[in-house]
Write a protein that holds these residues in place. Structure first.
Motif, PDB file in Angstrom:
ATOM      1  N   ARG A 128      64.110  52.360  19.748  1.00 46.91           N
ATOM      2  CA  ARG A 128      63.611  51.053  19.165  1.00 46.91           C
ATOM      3  C   ARG A 128      62.391  51.357  18.077  1.00 46.91           C
ATOM      4  O   ARG A 128      62.028  50.581  17.083  1.00 46.91           O
ATOM      5  N   CYS A 133      59.463  45.557  13.659  1.00 44.41           N
ATOM      6  CA  CYS A 133      59.348  44.544  14.345  1.00 44.41           C
ATOM      7  C   CYS A 133      58.708  43.496  13.512  1.00 44.41           C
ATOM      8  O   CYS A 133      57.540  43.744  12.943  1.00 44.41           O
ATOM      9  N   ARG A 134      59.570  42.593  13.163  1.00 47.61           N
ATOM     10  CA  ARG A 134      59.176  41.365  12.202  1.00 47.61           C
ATOM     11  C   ARG A 134      58.106  40.771  12.637  1.00 47.61           C
ATOM     12  O   ARG A 134      57.147  40.465  11.901  1.00 47.61           O
ATOM     13  N   LYS A 135      58.165  40.481  13.885  1.00 47.92           N
ATOM     14  CA  LYS A 135      56.987  39.680  14.565  1.00 47.92           C
ATOM     15  C   LYS A 135      55.438  40.314  14.334  1.00 47.92           C
ATOM     16  O   LYS A 135      54.665  39.666  13.803  1.00 47.92           O
ATOM     17  N   ALA A 188      59.347  48.385  16.747  1.00 52.89           N
ATOM     18  CA  ALA A 188      60.216  47.244  17.612  1.00 52.89           C
ATOM     19  C   ALA A 188      59.950  47.962  19.209  1.00 52.89           C
ATOM     20  O   ALA A 188      60.874  47.580  19.928  1.00 52.89           O
ATOM     21  N   ALA A 192      55.967  45.522  23.826  1.00 51.32           N
ATOM     22  CA  ALA A 192      55.340  44.293  23.329  1.00 51.32           C
ATOM     23  C   ALA A 192      56.445  43.285  22.794  1.00 51.32           C
ATOM     24  O   ALA A 192      56.090  42.465  21.980  1.00 51.32           O
ATOM     25  N   CYS A 193      57.421  43.443  22.968  1.00 52.80           N
ATOM     26  CA  CYS A 193      58.666  42.758  22.412  1.00 52.80           C
ATOM     27  C   CYS A 193      58.859  41.328  23.385  1.00 52.80           C
ATOM     28  O   CYS A 193      58.664  41.314  24.422  1.00 52.80           O
ATOM     29  N   LEU A 194      58.914  40.286  22.601  1.00 57.24           N
ATOM     30  CA  LEU A 194      58.832  38.871  23.343  1.00 57.24           C
ATOM     31  C   LEU A 194      60.410  38.442  23.926  1.00 57.24           C
ATOM     32  O   LEU A 194      60.580  37.529  24.342  1.00 57.24           O
ATOM     33  N   GLY A 195      61.373  39.250  23.207  1.00 57.67           N
ATOM     34  CA  GLY A 195      62.859  39.082  23.628  1.00 57.67           C
ATOM     35  C   GLY A 195      63.003  37.863  23.082  1.00 57.67           C
ATOM     36  O   GLY A 195      62.677  37.304  21.955  1.00 57.67           O
ATOM     37  N   CYS A 198      60.700  35.236  21.141  1.00 52.74           N
ATOM     38  CA  CYS A 198      60.052  35.448  20.051  1.00 52.74           C
ATOM     39  C   CYS A 198      60.623  34.674  18.689  1.00 52.74           C
ATOM     40  O   CYS A 198      61.809  34.224  18.754  1.00 52.74           O
ATOM     41  N   SER A 200      60.830  35.306  15.801  1.00 50.04           N
ATOM     42  CA  SER A 200      61.528  36.045  14.847  1.00 50.04           C
ATOM     43  C   SER A 200      62.942  36.580  15.374  1.00 50.04           C
ATOM     44  O   SER A 200      63.568  37.240  14.986  1.00 50.04           O
ATOM     45  N   TRP A 201      63.319  36.053  16.908  1.00 50.19           N
ATOM     46  CA  TRP A 201      64.529  36.479  17.484  1.00 50.19           C
ATOM     47  C   TRP A 201      65.637  36.570  16.650  1.00 50.19           C
ATOM     48  O   TRP A 201      66.648  37.641  16.715  1.00 50.19           O
ATOM     49  N   CYS A 204      65.873  39.163  14.149  1.00 51.59           N
ATOM     50  CA  CYS A 204      65.227  40.454  14.676  1.00 51.59           C
ATOM     51  C   CYS A 204      66.078  41.780  14.261  1.00 51.59           C
ATOM     52  O   CYS A 204      67.462  41.331  14.654  1.00 51.59           O
ATOM     53  N   ILE A 206      66.475  44.263  16.146  1.00 53.95           N
ATOM     54  CA  ILE A 206      67.172  44.612  17.507  1.00 53.95           C
ATOM     55  C   ILE A 206      68.096  43.833  17.890  1.00 53.95           C
ATOM     56  O   ILE A 206      69.306  44.381  18.361  1.00 53.95           O
TER      57      ILE A 206
END
Ligand code: SF4
Length: 668
Positions: A128, A133-135, A188, A192-195, A198, A200-201, A204, A206
């Motif tokens: 990862r 990570c776009r967010k 990413a 810290a990922c909000l899954g 998020c 931006s999910w 994203c 990922i």
């Protein structure tokens, strides 16, 4: 630009691919002979393909040792394609991942489906932290915390690239330095990922990678990603949406000799002063951005930072990796400080939870604080007998140390058996170095593999004529102080015969530097030293510099491929036994002995055999390579265990005389 996925196809692998039998594919006059420019019939390759096909059909596990030159990637890819199953291929190195994705699979598609019909869906997944990570990038846009002009420049380049990239893979950003501090802030990584929560999910990278994997026939990953994913699934008790790798019919582990170490690191626990600081920094940045940083949260962060710093300073001193056996005594003395640290995680967690109308990421920070608290608790208080507790302290700049508190399973076999091999229909483990003394008992025992099919394939190379193994009987024991001077002198003699063109590989940095210094100015050949430049740059320089000699340690013992005369000699200073004082090695030795085994013969010797085979494996990379292997450690001749090494190596021609080496190179 390196794409990480090939175009999607709706074709279902299966019937058409069965039109050609393995024999018709690999045998002389077959598909491979008509399509591959450097075709040679390799009996071992056909045998391996048949074994893999049988394992896939019978849903059995298979271990297969296939030496360099077998052509093992095609030997497993063809049966995988014919099986019609979705398969993960996990490798130890990025080079092999790239070879599979950019070379071997496109070649097979062309050979098997020249009209384009039936093409495969193939997905190449990296860890990862290779993806943006776009967010995090968008958050940074609102409030960039950048240090220095260079970082600002990189930020601009990444922000522009984010608008066009299809993959978010940093490999597309050639100008971004390997150790970019900015990338570390916006990659990413999962913590810290909000899954799904998020914002931006949907776009994203990922999520997109996960979707591609779900649609793929073949998914190429590395061992780190595979075991990171497996440990996430295990912790989530195999919840359907845990992890990013889909269910598959089989997993092929190439470069499988690395599995124990990689699995050990992902089924262990690790906390560090850096990880605590990172949490504090993330909380601060987010709350500042959202105008929510209250005095009480600032206070909680300040306390956590102070207590963390104090606690890590109290830990036993030392550099490198060392055991932390006396945790009980430590806690008796420093229990209050430990409890204070634990309480500061609780306080931060509740301060965060009490925030009104908080953004989603705040829940994630509270979860991270709780996770750290639980992991600190395990690391300091667990009495698990199958875990070794240890500390690693690395210098991270002037007066700054990165301190890691670690817990590693002593024996990964029961974990792998339950979490992996009992759950998988078919696992194929392959490498050029898996067998010890012609058998797989060592690998089976270390990895928890039962009821497997096994195969050691005949080599495609004529080792007896291509390589000469020289062991000097007269050098002192490498554990004595006299060794370095004598070894340096013998290395000089050998290099004069081979006219440089050599890797001189050491088991320690200290020995490498010592011998290098002794030979500086003594050799007529360009000398390269590990550490003077990045690995890839050194290798490139070695390839381009006539008669060069490279002095290196463990990272050059494997995954390095220099074909042709430029590498005509590999010298190894001593039998590569793992450092016995290393905490994980020491715990494994102790545990095997305590169970009535003989750790030296069951663990230390076989592990060293595999490493030695890897090191020597650098020399003969093609049918046309020829050269000298020198082992300066004559315990291989004098000690009883030396026989295990000799019996495990390919059938190189052997000598103890320099004169024979000279003859081999036509010097006399
Ligand atoms: S889902 Fe996770 S990795 Fe993807 S953009 Fe959001 S926070 Fe980043």
């Amino acid at each position: 630009m390196a794409p990480t996925s090939q175009p999607a196809s709706t074709a279902v692998p299966g019937v058409k691919k069965r039109d050609v039998s393995l024999y018709q594919f690999f045998a002389p006059g077959g598909v491979l002979s008509r399509t591959h420019p450097a075709y040679e019939f390799r009996r071992g390759q056909l045998q391996m393909a048949q074994s893999v096909e049988q394992a896939l059909e019978e849903k059995r596990h298979l271990i297969v040792e296939a030496g360099t030159g077998t052509g093992k990637t095609l030997a497993y890819l063809v049966p995988v394609i014919r099986s019609g199953k979705r398969v993960i291929i996990s490798t130890g190195t990025k080079n092999l991942q790239e070879q599979l994705f950019h070379k071997d699979i496109p070649f097979l598609e062309q050979a098997l489906f020249p009209d384009g019909e039936g093409r495969l869906n193939v997905c190449y997944m990296k860890g990862r932290n290779n993806y943006l990570c776009r967010k995090k990038l968008y958050d940074l846009t609102g409030q960039p915390v950048l240090s220095g002009l260079e970082e600002i420049e990189h930020y601009r380049a990444i922000a522009a690239w984010e608008k066009t990239t299809q993959t978010g893979d940093r490999a597309e950003l050639a100008e971004l330095p390997e150790a970019s501090a900015l990338w570390h802030k916006i990659d990413a990584r999962s913590d810290a990922c909000l899954g799904q929560k998020c914002s931006s999910w949907d776009k994203c990278f990922i999520t997109e990678m996960h979707r591609r994997a779900m649609e793929s026939d073949i998914i190429i990953v590395n061992h780190h990603l595979f075991f990171a994913d497996l440990s996430i699934k295990q912790q989530a008790e195999y919840a359907p949406d845990a992890g990013i790798l889909p269910e598959v019919g089989a997993v092929i582990f190439d470069e499988a000799h690395e599995l124990e170490d990689v699995a050990g690191s992902y089924f262990g626990v690790s906390v560090s002063n850096g990880r605590v600081e990172e949490l504090c920094r993330d909380v601060e940045a987010s709350l500042q951005r959202n105008h929510m940083l209250s005095a009480s949260i600032s206070g909680a962060l300040k306390t956590l930072r102070e207590r963390s710093m104090f606690f890590f300073a109290l830990l036993p001193q030392g550099e490198g990796r060392f055991s932390f056996e006396n945790r009980r005594d430590f806690l008796e003395e420093n229990g209050e400080e430990f409890m204070a640290l634990q309480q500061s995680f609780t306080r931060l967690g509740s301060e965060l939870e009490n925030l009104p109308s908080k953004p989603e990421e705040v829940f994630n920070f509270a979860r991270r604080a709780q996770e750290l608290q639980v992991q600190f608790g395990f690391l300091m208080e667990s009495e698990d007998p199958n875990t070794v507790f240890w500390i690693e302290r690395r210098r991270g700049g002037r007066d700054k140390f990165n301190v890691y508190l670690q817990a590693t399973p002593i024996d990964v076999a029961p974990i792998l058996k339950t979490c992996l091999f009992d759950k998988l229909e078919c696992a194929v483990l392959t490498s050029a170095t898996l067998a010890v003394g012609g058998g797989f008992e060592y690998m089976r025992r270390r990895l928890g593999l039962e009821h497997t099919r096994e195969s050691v394939l005949p080599s495609h190379f004529d080792y007896e004529n291509q390589a000469l193994l020289y062991v000097p009987p007269d050098l002192p024991d490498p554990r004595t102080p006299q060794f370095a001077a004598k070894a340096a002198d013998r290395i000089r003699q050998l290099l004069e015969i081979t006219r440089g063109r050599a890797f001189v590989l050491f088991t320690s940095y200290a020995q490498m530097n010592d011998v290098y210094q002794r030979l500086l100015g003594e050799l007529d050949f360009p000398m390269l030293l590990q550490g003077d430049a990045p690995k890839s740059a050194l290798l490139e320089e070695f390839r381009l510099t006539p008669n060069a000699v490279l002095f290196a340690t463990s990272s050059f013992w494997q995954g390095v491929d220099v074909q042709g005369e430029q590498l005509s000699c590999v010298i190894i200073d001593r039998l590569p036994f793992a450092v016995p004082s290393d905490p994980v090695v020491a715990a494994r030795v102790k545990s095997i002995d305590a169970e009535g085994g003989n750790a030296f013969f069951q663990y230390q010797v076989p592990a060293a055999v595999i490493t030695l085979k890897q090191g020597f494996g650098r020399l003969i990379r093609s049918l046309h390579d020829r050269g000298l292997l020198a082992l300066l450690d004559n315990r291989i001749l004098k000690k009883a265990y030396g026989r295990v090494f000799v019996e495990s190596l390919p059938n190189y021609r052997k000598t103890t005389e320099l004169k024979v080496v000279e003859e081999f190179f036509g010097v006399v």
